[in-house]
Design an enzyme around this catalytic site. Structure first.
Site, PDB file in Angstrom:
ATOM      1  CE  LYS A   1       8.679  16.917  15.585  1.00 48.83           C
ATOM      2  NZ  LYS A   1       7.508  17.791  15.726  1.00 48.83           N
ATOM      3  CG  ASN A   2       5.615  15.120  18.095  1.00 47.74           C
ATOM      4  OD1 ASN A   2       6.175  16.163  17.750  1.00 47.74           O
ATOM      5  ND2 ASN A   2       4.828  14.423  17.282  1.00 47.74           N
TER       6      ASN A   2
ATOM      7  NE  ARG B   1      -0.870  23.011  15.899  1.00 53.45           N
ATOM      8  CZ  ARG B   1      -1.939  23.755  15.716  1.00 53.45           C
ATOM      9  NH1 ARG B   1      -1.873  24.804  14.946  1.00 53.45           N
ATOM     10  NH2 ARG B   1      -3.083  23.440  16.287  1.00 53.45           N
TER      11      ARG B   1
ATOM     12  CB  CYS C   1       0.004  24.264   9.814  1.00 50.09           C
ATOM     13  SG  CYS C   1      -0.431  22.607  10.250  1.00 50.09           S
TER      14      CYS C   1
ATOM     15  NE  ARG D   1      -1.770  20.447  13.614  1.00 54.16           N
ATOM     16  CZ  ARG D   1      -0.479  20.124  13.640  1.00 54.16           C
ATOM     17  NH1 ARG D   1       0.346  20.618  12.768  1.00 54.16           N
ATOM     18  NH2 ARG D   1      -0.020  19.304  14.552  1.00 54.16           N
ATOM     19  N   PRO D   2      -7.847  23.237  14.833  1.00 51.63           N
ATOM     20  CG  PRO D   2     -10.000  22.398  15.162  1.00 51.63           C
ATOM     21  CD  PRO D   2      -8.799  22.266  14.273  1.00 51.63           C
ATOM     22  CB  ILE D   3      -6.607  25.346  20.051  1.00 53.56           C
ATOM     23  CG1 ILE D   3      -7.026  26.809  19.941  1.00 53.56           C
ATOM     24  CG2 ILE D   3      -5.334  25.097  19.269  1.00 53.56           C
ATOM     25  CD1 ILE D   3      -6.199  27.693  20.844  1.00 53.56           C
TER      26      ILE D   3
ATOM     27  CG  ASP E   1       3.104  12.758  12.985  1.00 56.03           C
ATOM     28  OD1 ASP E   1       2.240  13.403  12.361  1.00 56.03           O
ATOM     29  OD2 ASP E   1       3.568  13.135  14.087  1.00 56.03           O
TER      30      ASP E   1
ATOM     31  CB  ILE F   1      -5.429  12.519  12.136  1.00 57.31           C
ATOM     32  CG1 ILE F   1      -5.359  11.043  12.555  1.00 57.31           C
ATOM     33  CG2 ILE F   1      -5.172  13.472  13.313  1.00 57.31           C
ATOM     34  CD1 ILE F   1      -6.147  10.656  13.776  1.00 57.31           C
TER      35      ILE F   1
ATOM     36  NE  ARG G   1       8.713  21.870  12.197  1.00 55.83           N
ATOM     37  CZ  ARG G   1       7.476  21.397  12.042  1.00 55.83           C
ATOM     38  NH1 ARG G   1       6.864  21.514  10.891  1.00 55.83           N
ATOM     39  NH2 ARG G   1       6.824  20.828  13.034  1.00 55.83           N
TER      40      ARG G   1
HETATM   41  C1  UD1 Z   1       0.139  16.028  17.601  1.00 55.79           C
HETATM   42  C2  UD1 Z   1       1.542  15.832  17.081  1.00 55.79           C
HETATM   43  C3  UD1 Z   1       1.505  15.658  15.572  1.00 55.79           C
HETATM   44  C4  UD1 Z   1       0.585  14.511  15.196  1.00 55.79           C
HETATM   45  C5  UD1 Z   1      -0.796  14.693  15.846  1.00 55.79           C
HETATM   46  C6  UD1 Z   1      -1.691  13.477  15.651  1.00 55.79           C
HETATM   47  C7  UD1 Z   1       2.906  17.039  18.642  1.00 55.79           C
HETATM   48  C8  UD1 Z   1       3.724  18.252  18.911  1.00 55.79           C
HETATM   49  N1  UD1 Z   1       2.314  17.000  17.437  1.00 55.79           N
HETATM   50  O1  UD1 Z   1      -0.377  17.203  16.992  1.00 55.79           O
HETATM   51  O2  UD1 Z   1       2.841  15.389  15.133  1.00 55.79           O
HETATM   52  O3  UD1 Z   1       0.418  14.493  13.794  1.00 55.79           O
HETATM   53  O4  UD1 Z   1      -0.646  14.889  17.264  1.00 55.79           O
HETATM   54  O5  UD1 Z   1      -1.093  12.335  16.159  1.00 55.79           O
HETATM   55  O6  UD1 Z   1       2.841  16.130  19.444  1.00 55.79           O
HETATM   56  N2  UD1 Z   1      -8.538  18.870  17.106  1.00 55.79           N
HETATM   57  C9  UD1 Z   1      -9.702  19.586  17.310  1.00 55.79           C
HETATM   58  N3  UD1 Z   1      -9.752  20.458  18.369  1.00 55.79           N
HETATM   59  C10 UD1 Z   1      -8.700  20.640  19.217  1.00 55.79           C
HETATM   60  C11 UD1 Z   1      -7.524  19.906  19.001  1.00 55.79           C
HETATM   61  C12 UD1 Z   1      -7.469  19.020  17.932  1.00 55.79           C
HETATM   62  O7  UD1 Z   1     -10.673  19.443  16.569  1.00 55.79           O
HETATM   63  O8  UD1 Z   1      -8.826  21.450  20.153  1.00 55.79           O
HETATM   64  C13 UD1 Z   1      -8.459  17.919  15.974  1.00 55.79           C
HETATM   65  C14 UD1 Z   1      -7.335  18.246  14.969  1.00 55.79           C
HETATM   66  O9  UD1 Z   1      -7.758  19.186  13.997  1.00 55.79           O
HETATM   67  C15 UD1 Z   1      -7.058  16.899  14.390  1.00 55.79           C
HETATM   68  C16 UD1 Z   1      -7.275  15.949  15.573  1.00 55.79           C
HETATM   69  O10 UD1 Z   1      -8.062  16.664  16.505  1.00 55.79           O
HETATM   70  O11 UD1 Z   1      -7.989  16.575  13.393  1.00 55.79           O
HETATM   71  C17 UD1 Z   1      -6.012  15.490  16.256  1.00 55.79           C
HETATM   72  O12 UD1 Z   1      -5.199  16.613  16.567  1.00 55.79           O
HETATM   73  P1  UD1 Z   1      -4.173  16.609  17.787  1.00 55.79           P
HETATM   74  O13 UD1 Z   1      -4.078  15.232  18.346  1.00 55.79           O
HETATM   75  O14 UD1 Z   1      -4.560  17.717  18.701  1.00 55.79           O
HETATM   76  O15 UD1 Z   1      -2.825  16.967  17.070  1.00 55.79           O
HETATM   77  P2  UD1 Z   1      -1.686  17.903  17.617  1.00 55.79           P
HETATM   78  O16 UD1 Z   1      -1.595  17.819  19.096  1.00 55.79           O
HETATM   79  O17 UD1 Z   1      -1.799  19.241  16.975  1.00 55.79           O
END
Ligand code: UD1
Length: 433
Positions: A22-23, A93, A117, A122-124, A306, A328, A398
């Site tokens: 899926k991912n 998302r 969530c 989950r910041p970006i 996961d 994480i 999902r």
């Molecule tokens: C992806 C996976 C999710 C999995 C996660 C960790 C997909 C669609 N989803 O989620 O199933 O649980 O990887 O393996 O592939 N972070 C920041 N700033 C950012 C981005 C992330 O601080 O800009 C932090 C997050 O809060 C978290 C960590 O980095 O603590 C890892 O997050 P991330 O690897 O980005 O997870 P996702 O891509 O959301």
């Protein structure tokens, strides 16, 4: 509302065919609109997240044809909007990957800001840092992220945290940037490598995906491809855990055993036998006494977050005291209270679950707080004595295709019942009394 109804206590035995990841598919679908030419993606899992993302790219004008249940033909030439409705980001998302794809292709994108969530904030910020480094200006207004660039220029990006999403978004945006982009401290997950492989099959020049440094030499144009999604390591891991928890003997088929190593290593630690084949992995747990262990979630190749809830369920049945540390996401133990109601001895201290093994879990009514925790509670129900009712199964759907059918085929007594269906409910009550 549909729920799972389980009569537990039966060891699961047999072979399960694993779907596409899926991912990975969530990253490959946006990649398909980086070109005008048709892209065929096969081995797509038929799960709600993927179907929603296909709807999302159709909403911005892409032509999406379903060739069969697991194959889609996507034509990006018809994309006519840079702006994705809030409706999609609120449901899925990963539709924020359209930011990277639209920015890379048209130098313009507008997508609603994904919120926090249930598993954490989950910041970006790292995604934004990457886009800005490539030369885009980013405005955050009225809950929208607006990205725009006159041109995207190759650059050097160092991620402060390892982020799957940020690595994927920057790969999408940089594949056609002018010059060379270096990403340091990228995520190394199999689905990051899968995206790089698909982009390379479209003419991109990406090296180093899966290592500590990714180098992208921007190309002017990408072209059509036919690409098959890699197998889902998390679906496979989930069925291996179901085999272990029920003291059964389960083989997951169509997998890449290397992607499962952190999971199979832990199963061996606790006393299960693991047999690896070229494209299959078998867990043998019948008759074995499970022992305690300590698990910490980490970015790949570490133990995946996961798989954390599913592993915790197995450890509730392992002798002695185990710990599961979540490094994480900050809020990923919402299932612990539900497990405790099934007789598990689990205590959460900060980001660690302390688990003292019990001989048996007992059936109960439980609610899935999210996708992976929902799968984990289902496993708990399958291992427990008596009947378990799992609500919130829309989360499980999902990410798992035909979850209950696949479990039934290896011996589980599980069915999906609409609780408004009085006759089916009466039948179940009788079987469980
Ligand atoms: C992806 C996976 C999710 C999995 C996660 C960790 C997909 C669609 N989803 O989620 O199933 O649980 O990887 O393996 O592939 N972070 C920041 N700033 C950012 C981005 C992330 O601080 O800009 C932090 C997050 O809060 C978290 C960590 O980095 O603590 C890892 O997050 P991330 O690897 O980005 O997870 P996702 O891509 O959301």
């Amino acid at each position: 509302m549909e729920q799972y109804f389980i009569r537990g206590g039966k060891p699961l035995r047999g072979v399960v065919d694993i779907c596409g990841a899926k991912n990975a598919a969530l990253a490959l679908i946006p990649a398909a609109i980086l070109t005008d030419e048709p892209v065929i993606i096969s081995n797509l899992p038929d799960v709600s997240d993927i179907n929603l993302l296909l709807d999302a790219i159709a909403q911005i004008g892409a032509t999406v044809e379903r060739i069969d249940r697991h194959t889609a033909r996507i034509i990006g030439a018809t994309v006519n909007s840079y702006s994705l409705n809030y409706e999609y980001i609120s449901k899925i998302r990963a539709s924020y990957y359209l930011l990277g794809a639209l920015l890379g292709r048209f130098h313009k994108a507008e997508v609603a800001m994904p919120g926090g969530c249930v598993i954490g904030a989950r910041p970006i910020d790292q995604h934004i840092k990457g886009f800005e480094a490539l030369g885009a200006s980013i405005d955050l207004e009225d809950g929208q992220i607006k990205a725009q660039a006159d041109e995207l220029k190759g650059t050097h990006i160092y991620f402060d945290v390892v982020s799957v999403g940020a690595t994927i978004n920057v790969l999408l945006a940089a594949a056609m940037a002018d010059g060379i982009t270096i990403i340091e401290n990228p995520a190394k997950e199999p689905h990051v490598v899968d995206l790089a492989n698909m982009l390379n099959s479209m003419g991109a020049r990406i090296r180093g995906a899966g290592t500590d440094v990714i180098r992208i030499s921007g190309v002017q144009k990408l072209h059509s491809t036919e690409y098959t999604v890699i197998p889902d390591q998390i679906e496979a891991g989930t069925f291996l855990m179901a085999g272990a928890a029920t003291r059964g003997d389960v083989t997951v088929n169509n997998v890449i055993p290397k992607h499962l190593e952190s999971i199979t290593a832990k199963l061996e630690d606790i006393g299960c036998e693991i047999v690896e084949y070229d494209e299959a992995v078998r867990v043998i747990a019948d008759g074995c006494i499970l022992k305690n262990t300590h698990v910490k979630t980490l970015p790949y190749p570490g133990f995946p977050t996961d798989m954390q809830p599913q592993m915790a369920v197995v450890l509730t049945l392992a002798e002695g005291m185990s710990t599961v540390k979540e490094s994480i996401f900050e809020n990923r133990f919402k299932y612990a209270g539900e497990l405790a109601r099934m007789g598990a001895k689990i205590k959460i201290e900060s980001n660690t679950a302390m688990i003292t093994g019990v001989r048996k879990l007992k059936g109960a009514q439980v609610e899935s707080p999210d996708l992976r925790a929902g799968a984990a509670l289902t496993i708990a129900g399958l291992a427990a004595e008596g009947c378990t009712q799992v609500s919130g199964i829309q989360f499980i759907q999902r990410g798992y295709e035909n979850f209950e059918d696949k479990l039934r085929r290896i011996g589980a007594d599980i069915c999906k019942i609409d609780t408004d269906d009085e006759a089916a409910m009466d039948d179940y009550r009788q079987r469980c009394s």
